[in-house]
Write a protein that holds these residues in place. Structure first.
Motif, PDB file in Angstrom:
ATOM      1  N   CYS A  78       0.832  -1.203   0.000  1.00  0.00           N
ATOM      2  CA  CYS A  78       0.000   0.000   0.000  1.00  0.00           C
ATOM      3  C   CYS A  78       0.868   1.254   0.000  1.00  0.00           C
ATOM      4  O   CYS A  78       2.044   1.215   0.377  1.00  0.00           O
ATOM      5  CB  CYS A  78      -0.901   0.034   1.241  1.00  0.00           C
ATOM      6  SG  CYS A  78      -1.883  -1.464   1.510  1.00  0.00           S
ATOM      7  N   ASP A  79       0.275   2.377  -0.400  1.00  0.00           N
ATOM      8  CA  ASP A  79       0.958   3.642  -0.182  1.00  0.00           C
ATOM      9  C   ASP A  79       0.762   4.049   1.277  1.00  0.00           C
ATOM     10  O   ASP A  79       0.120   3.328   2.053  1.00  0.00           O
ATOM     11  CB  ASP A  79       0.473   4.712  -1.166  1.00  0.00           C
ATOM     12  CG  ASP A  79      -0.986   5.133  -0.959  1.00  0.00           C
ATOM     13  OD1 ASP A  79      -1.571   4.823   0.116  1.00  0.00           O
ATOM     14  OD2 ASP A  79      -1.538   5.782  -1.861  1.00  0.00           O
ATOM     15  N   ARG A  80       1.289   5.175   1.668  1.00  0.00           N
ATOM     16  CA  ARG A  80       1.269   5.534   3.089  1.00  0.00           C
ATOM     17  C   ARG A  80      -0.134   5.817   3.618  1.00  0.00           C
ATOM     18  O   ARG A  80      -0.354   5.830   4.832  1.00  0.00           O
ATOM     19  CB  ARG A  80       2.175   6.729   3.340  1.00  0.00           C
ATOM     20  CG  ARG A  80       1.745   8.046   2.723  1.00  0.00           C
ATOM     21  CD  ARG A  80       2.840   9.087   2.926  1.00  0.00           C
ATOM     22  NE  ARG A  80       2.511  10.382   2.368  1.00  0.00           N
ATOM     23  CZ  ARG A  80       1.950  11.369   3.051  1.00  0.00           C
ATOM     24  NH1 ARG A  80       1.644  11.206   4.322  1.00  0.00           N
ATOM     25  NH2 ARG A  80       1.682  12.537   2.470  1.00  0.00           N
ATOM     26  N   PHE A  81      -1.092   6.013   2.705  1.00  0.00           N
ATOM     27  CA  PHE A  81      -2.468   6.260   3.126  1.00  0.00           C
ATOM     28  C   PHE A  81      -3.312   4.985   3.169  1.00  0.00           C
ATOM     29  O   PHE A  81      -4.487   5.033   3.539  1.00  0.00           O
ATOM     30  CB  PHE A  81      -3.128   7.277   2.181  1.00  0.00           C
ATOM     31  CG  PHE A  81      -2.424   8.595   2.127  1.00  0.00           C
ATOM     32  CD1 PHE A  81      -2.437   9.454   3.217  1.00  0.00           C
ATOM     33  CD2 PHE A  81      -1.721   8.963   0.997  1.00  0.00           C
ATOM     34  CE1 PHE A  81      -1.778  10.672   3.172  1.00  0.00           C
ATOM     35  CE2 PHE A  81      -1.061  10.184   0.938  1.00  0.00           C
ATOM     36  CZ  PHE A  81      -1.083  11.037   2.029  1.00  0.00           C
ATOM     37  N   GLY A  82      -2.714   3.854   2.779  1.00  0.00           N
ATOM     38  CA  GLY A  82      -3.440   2.591   2.804  1.00  0.00           C
ATOM     39  C   GLY A  82      -4.051   2.186   1.481  1.00  0.00           C
ATOM     40  O   GLY A  82      -4.730   1.154   1.399  1.00  0.00           O
ATOM     41  N   LYS A  83      -3.807   2.971   0.407  1.00  0.00           N
ATOM     42  CA  LYS A  83      -4.303   2.592  -0.911  1.00  0.00           C
ATOM     43  C   LYS A  83      -3.509   1.402  -1.427  1.00  0.00           C
ATOM     44  O   LYS A  83      -2.280   1.423  -1.445  1.00  0.00           O
ATOM     45  CB  LYS A  83      -4.170   3.755  -1.893  1.00  0.00           C
ATOM     46  CG  LYS A  83      -4.636   3.422  -3.302  1.00  0.00           C
ATOM     47  CD  LYS A  83      -4.413   4.591  -4.260  1.00  0.00           C
ATOM     48  CE  LYS A  83      -4.807   4.227  -5.679  1.00  0.00           C
ATOM     49  NZ  LYS A  83      -4.571   5.353  -6.617  1.00  0.00           N
ATOM     50  N   VAL A  84      -4.204   0.336  -1.846  1.00  0.00           N
ATOM     51  CA  VAL A  84      -3.536  -0.885  -2.288  1.00  0.00           C
ATOM     52  C   VAL A  84      -2.898  -0.664  -3.652  1.00  0.00           C
ATOM     53  O   VAL A  84      -3.556  -0.254  -4.615  1.00  0.00           O
ATOM     54  CB  VAL A  84      -4.527  -2.065  -2.353  1.00  0.00           C
ATOM     55  CG1 VAL A  84      -3.835  -3.317  -2.873  1.00  0.00           C
ATOM     56  CG2 VAL A  84      -5.120  -2.334  -0.968  1.00  0.00           C
ATOM     57  N   LEU A  85      -1.596  -0.935  -3.740  1.00  0.00           N
ATOM     58  CA  LEU A  85      -0.837  -0.818  -4.981  1.00  0.00           C
ATOM     59  C   LEU A  85      -0.639  -2.167  -5.658  1.00  0.00           C
ATOM     60  O   LEU A  85      -0.710  -2.268  -6.885  1.00  0.00           O
ATOM     61  CB  LEU A  85       0.524  -0.179  -4.708  1.00  0.00           C
ATOM     62  CG  LEU A  85       0.527   1.172  -3.997  1.00  0.00           C
ATOM     63  CD1 LEU A  85       1.953   1.619  -3.707  1.00  0.00           C
ATOM     64  CD2 LEU A  85      -0.206   2.219  -4.843  1.00  0.00           C
TER      65      LEU A  85
END
Length: 373
Positions: A78-85
């Motif tokens: 994830c990115d630092r905001f929790g968005k799954v990459l």
């Protein structure tokens, strides 16, 4: 009928308990000693991968671990905001009925291993250490701190990174080396939508979460600490909240609920890789006493568990030079994991691109996936 081998195991952690169970299954007569009179397990949560689960299955404890912990088939980047990459594949790679990933509280795992050892009738003594050793022509004699002594066919030092056994017998052994990173850990309630491990990137720190039971999850945070500072335990909650300030998602939620009652742990990351030989006479070192790694690929415990299983397998095979055969089987694999984990931490501290970190991580996992027994 040949006489059962008498084996002394120094250290009652995961490595020592695994060796005790595996060697007992191979027909050895075991005495395990542990310096802590209360035989406690320190630490918070433990993440394990499929290779570690495969080793637990070989020992016969996987079902209990699955029941008490939490297992799953994917991991997310994830990115630092929790968005799954990126989300990993659920492809079965470690064998039938072997989970790809999982987590469990360290004290719970320790209790399961203790119970399994006791059920096998393994003898143990707590609050006892080895004061000194005496090599005999056909045995090793251990003199214990309570004034007693014992005679054994061989002994195993499974007493961890700061191994007293290593300090007693390997007088010129290298000392553990600080890697430049520190690791924060915390245990928090698990929301129902946290069902897999998540790694968070995008700041100078790397963080992650992993479920460890139906009710709890485990957070880790890897931070560069070039000066290796000491942190007062009373300051841990505020320090951890500050270091997590740039994260969102589930990690942000954990941060916002940290307080004086939170279960938090901090330690500087240290590694050790003892040059061969890993034995001195009739005493063999295993686990963190000889190949201590960092938590970057979640395999320190797995290597220690494998050690005991491989040693037991060699005994069943009738290896003529047991310790040399063990070192031949274990050295390259353990070296690859330790050095690979150190290199991965170095990439994190350098701020290397995520793609580079994932490539190295995949190379280490390719080693870990290789069959061991």
């Amino acid at each position: 009928m040949s006489r059962r081998k008498r084996v002394l195991i120094v250290g009652g952690g995961i490595g020592g308990l695994s060796a005790a169970i595996a060697l007992s299954q191979a027909g050895c007569d075991i005495l395990l000693i542990e310096r802590d009179a209360n035989w406690r397990a320190l630490g918070a949560g433990l993440t394990f991968n499929g290779a570690t689960a495969r080793a637990f299955k070989t020992l016969g404890v996987l079902d209990r671990i699955v029941e008490a912990g939490y297992v799953h088939g994917t991991s997310r980047v994830c990115d630092r905001f929790g968005k799954v990459l990126v989300e990993s594949s659920t492809e079965e790679v470690y064998g039938r009925d072997v989970p790809i990933m999982g987590g469990i509280l360290r004290p719970v795992l320790h209790r399961i291993m203790q119970e399994a050892a006791v059920e096998r009738g393994i003898r143990y003594r707590t609050g006892v250490t080895v004061s000194h050793w005496c090599e005999e022509p056909d045995a090793i004699r251990a003199y214990f701190s309570d004034g007693s002594e014992g005679r054994f066919d061989f002994a195993i030092g499974a007493d961890g990174l700061m191994s007293t056994t290593r300090q007693q017998l390997w007088l010129d052994a290298p000392r553990p080396q600080f890697t430049g990173q520190g690791c924060w850990r915390a245990v928090a309630p698990r929301p129902v939508n946290v069902t897999t491990s998540e790694l968070y990137f995008g700041t100078e720190y790397k963080a992650g979460i992993n479920p460890v039971s139906d009710a709890e999850m485990y957070l880790f945070l890897l931070v560069p600490e070039p000066d290796n500072p000491w942190h007062d335990e009373a300051d841990w909650p505020e320090l951890l909240r500050t270091k997590l300030s740039d994260f969102g998602g589930h990690i942000g939620s954990i941060r916002d609920h940290l307080g004086s009652g939170s279960l938090i742990n901090y330690r500087p990351l240290e590694t050790l890789l003892l040059p061969l030989p890993w034995h001195m006479g009739r005493v063999l070192l295993i686990g963190d006493a000889v190949h201590a790694t960092t938590p970057h690929v979640g395999y320190g415990a797995g290597l220690a568990v494998e050690d005991g299983i491989v040693l037991a397998e060699l005994i069943r095979e009738g290896a003529s030079d047991l310790f040399s055969a063990f070192e031949e089987r274990r050295h390259d694999r353990c070296t690859a994991v330790v050095n690979g984990s150190i290199a991965l931490g170095r990439l994190e501290m350098e701020g290397a691109p995520l793609a580079n970190q994932r490539t190295l991580s995949q190379e280490i996992y390719d080693v870990i996936r290789e069959p061991v027994f």
